[in-house]
Design a protein around this motif. Sequence first.
Motif, PDB file in Angstrom:
ATOM      1  N   LEU A 333     -11.716  32.501  36.540  1.00 21.22           N
ATOM      2  CA  LEU A 333     -12.069  31.427  36.274  1.00 21.22           C
ATOM      3  C   LEU A 333     -12.470  30.397  36.891  1.00 21.22           C
ATOM      4  O   LEU A 333     -13.066  29.465  36.035  1.00 21.22           O
ATOM      5  N   PRO A 334     -12.187  30.413  38.079  1.00 20.00           N
ATOM      6  CA  PRO A 334     -12.548  29.136  38.671  1.00 20.00           C
ATOM      7  C   PRO A 334     -13.996  29.160  38.770  1.00 20.00           C
ATOM      8  O   PRO A 334     -13.936  28.050  39.245  1.00 20.00           O
ATOM      9  N   THR A 337     -15.452  26.608  35.712  1.00 20.71           N
ATOM     10  CA  THR A 337     -14.529  25.926  35.034  1.00 20.71           C
ATOM     11  C   THR A 337     -15.540  24.896  34.772  1.00 20.71           C
ATOM     12  O   THR A 337     -15.406  23.900  33.770  1.00 20.71           O
ATOM     13  N   ASP A 338     -16.683  24.483  34.874  1.00 21.86           N
ATOM     14  CA  ASP A 338     -17.829  24.197  34.181  1.00 21.86           C
ATOM     15  C   ASP A 338     -17.909  24.039  32.913  1.00 21.86           C
ATOM     16  O   ASP A 338     -18.268  23.174  32.286  1.00 21.86           O
ATOM     17  N   VAL A 342     -10.350  22.934  29.459  1.00 24.64           N
ATOM     18  CA  VAL A 342      -9.072  23.519  30.101  1.00 24.64           C
ATOM     19  C   VAL A 342      -8.266  23.705  29.211  1.00 24.64           C
ATOM     20  O   VAL A 342      -7.556  24.351  28.260  1.00 24.64           O
ATOM     21  N   ALA A 364      -5.310  32.396  38.931  1.00 25.37           N
ATOM     22  CA  ALA A 364      -6.118  31.942  38.721  1.00 25.37           C
ATOM     23  C   ALA A 364      -7.061  33.055  37.882  1.00 25.37           C
ATOM     24  O   ALA A 364      -8.009  33.516  37.772  1.00 25.37           O
ATOM     25  N   THR A 402      -4.377  25.142  37.148  1.00 22.67           N
ATOM     26  CA  THR A 402      -5.280  24.239  35.693  1.00 22.67           C
ATOM     27  C   THR A 402      -5.308  22.783  36.877  1.00 22.67           C
ATOM     28  O   THR A 402      -5.921  22.554  36.986  1.00 22.67           O
ATOM     29  N   LEU A 405      -7.851  23.124  40.004  1.00 21.25           N
ATOM     30  CA  LEU A 405      -9.056  23.982  39.305  1.00 21.25           C
ATOM     31  C   LEU A 405      -9.767  22.874  38.738  1.00 21.25           C
ATOM     32  O   LEU A 405     -10.836  22.328  38.592  1.00 21.25           O
ATOM     33  N   TYR A 406      -8.835  22.030  37.956  1.00 25.08           N
ATOM     34  CA  TYR A 406      -9.839  20.571  37.085  1.00 25.08           C
ATOM     35  C   TYR A 406      -8.582  19.071  37.105  1.00 25.08           C
ATOM     36  O   TYR A 406      -9.522  18.500  36.721  1.00 25.08           O
TER      37      TYR A 406
END
Length: 782
Positions: A333-334, A337-338, A342, A364, A402, A405-406
Amino acid sequence: MLQPLIRRTNDILRLALSGIFLLIVVTSSLITRYEWETLERSISEIIGVLTPTQSNTVYLIYGVAIFALPFVILIGLIASRQWKLLGAYAAAGLIALLLLSITGNGIAAPRWHFDLSDRLDTVLSQFLDDPRWIAMLAAVLTVSGPWLPARWRHWWWALLLAFVPIHLVVSAVVPARSLLGLAVGWFVGALVVLVVGTPALEVPLDGAVRAMARRGFTVSALAVLRPAGRGPMLLSARRDPGDGDEARAAVVELYGPHQRGGGFLRQFWRKVRLRDSETAPIQPSMRRAVEHRALMAIAVGDLALSNTTPIAVAALERGWTLYAHHPAAGLDLPRCTDTTPVARVWDSLAMLHSQQISHGDLRAKEITVVEGTPMFGGFAHAEYGASEAHLHTDIAQLLITTSDLYGAEDAVAAAITVFGNEAVLAASRRLTKVAMPKRVRDAVSDAGSVMAAARDEVKSQTGADQITTATITRFTRNQIIQMVLLVALVYVAYPFISSVPVFFSELRNANWWWALAGLAVSALKYVGAAAALWACADGLVKFRTLTIMQVANTFAATTTPAGVGGLALSTRFLQKGGLGALRATTAVALQQSVQVLTHITLLVFFSAAAGASADLSQFVPSTTVIYLIAGAALGAVGVFLIVPKLRRWLGSSLRPRLKEVIDDLVVLAREPKRLAVIILGCATTTLGSALALWASIEAFGGDVNFVTVTIVTMVGGTLASAAPTPGGVGAVEAALIGGLAAFGVSAAVAVPAVLLYRILTCWLPVFLGWPIMRWLTRKQMI
């Protein structure tokens, strides 16, 4: 590939149990040695039904068996070609022999035989009766047992332990000494096993390959990805290229018996520590735990949300368990992210929860993205038919992941969109260090700031005023500390418990009016302390609630050494009352500084007043003691000035604090009214205690002037602040009784008077302080 010493759970448990057994045998032998010998003589007389000839025959046969046992074990090791074990075998036997041969005169054989003329006296019997031989046998059995067939091991241990009944029937040696040999031998053998290892450390790779072949995965190569340690041994397996177009690679996890023992201990500790709703059923078998993980992967795979599929689960030789599965599909997932919103991650979790499945480990690295769909792996902590607590834990864990990450704003918004305000708000109560597993906190860069940002964002987006921390444990750290302190209080106060019968007998003859007067004047302490703190805080808090808080302060100060709990409670109360952290700390420090100065001033004043009418020589130390104290003080000052670290500490830490207190006192001196209130409040605190003790003495018919009582009370208060026990328990009582005795008060009056005084000023406020502190907590005042 082998597990390190600190991870060999079974070997560590064996060593711990043998150490406990050795401690019990040694302690019981030292404490009850005479009783052991008497009991063993009595039992021997009762059950010794064999004639001397029969006893000697049994004794001889058993002696031959015991004498031959180590050689039989040695032959068994050689026959099974356990060459590397021979060194451990010899080391364990020699160490056990030497440990029981050491005496005050060097190394010698102990003599523990009774003087009986009809016993069998041969060289063989000396081996049988010598505990060193028993110790050597126990040591070599412990070391070699895991490497030999279980049936042999069981019969040999039964033969060795048979020395207890045989000794009671036919022997003249004390079996307690043989028990000591058994305990020493077991401990030495367990220690050698921990260092050398057991066959359980040998990885059954051939069994793993055969188990995977039965499932249609023919392994052509294995590569170690991670050696055995805290987790399982991790290997990568490649299959034969001629087995079709199916997946060529597999991940092989091998769990040893040490993971099983350690895993069970961790599960048991969680069960003891956490509430039932927070824990899953205990799985003492590693095979059951691995099977559960594989079945959860299948269940999540039916929802098309599992990034892996199981290949094989099998129990292998020597306690090992195999779990083989395909590698996780997709990208972590990392790294996505783009391209992955989410909200998609939260949608996948919602689908799991719709089937009442909780994941339990939403880091993650356990989430991958396959063709735009977030999928899950791991499943070591997953539960089918999960409770509401498990589902809320999932939401809290994904909030942390999240948010890291977001960003907290996007993560919380997506969570509320999918689960709603109530579920997210309830789950956010678990965004604490206690409720969040360490593995999840360690997976983010700064768990504390991430959790704080997520909580603030939840409050902002849900409109909640505050988020109450969820209680997930059966007991808290504070409760454990309070329990330990309570035990310490009882232990320290035990010498005074013996005076309770005398106290109650004298209480029938006490003047209750004086006792009630003592209770009334003891309340002056709380009014004075509240007034002083109120003035130090510039009157920014309510005087009424501040006075009530002083009773709770007594509880906090008594249950913590040196009264630090009372200072913390006062600071917290002022903070809740609207003062900043720095201002509240300064106010409490200012009050304590004035209290100390006032106490010293009153002590000097009353000492001068008492000097004219009472003999204070018993309170003045000798010239030698004064010189020693002065020398120690000057030496401490010299050490602080010479040592660079201590000198820097004086300049950087202590000096600014002293300067701050002095500046506050200078500012306070420019406000006479405020200064007068603080001094009067501090003086009232000290004099209220003195009045309570004086009234307690009068209640039992004592005759002593108030000045003398004040001196004794202030000396007791000084000891209370210096004593390491909570509330000065023990030190205060002893000082007060001794001080009153020095001024001529009889023990028949001093002891019950001091106990009544402590009940009025310490124990009664302590019992009242607990519910008051709980009330203040409910009212959000502390």
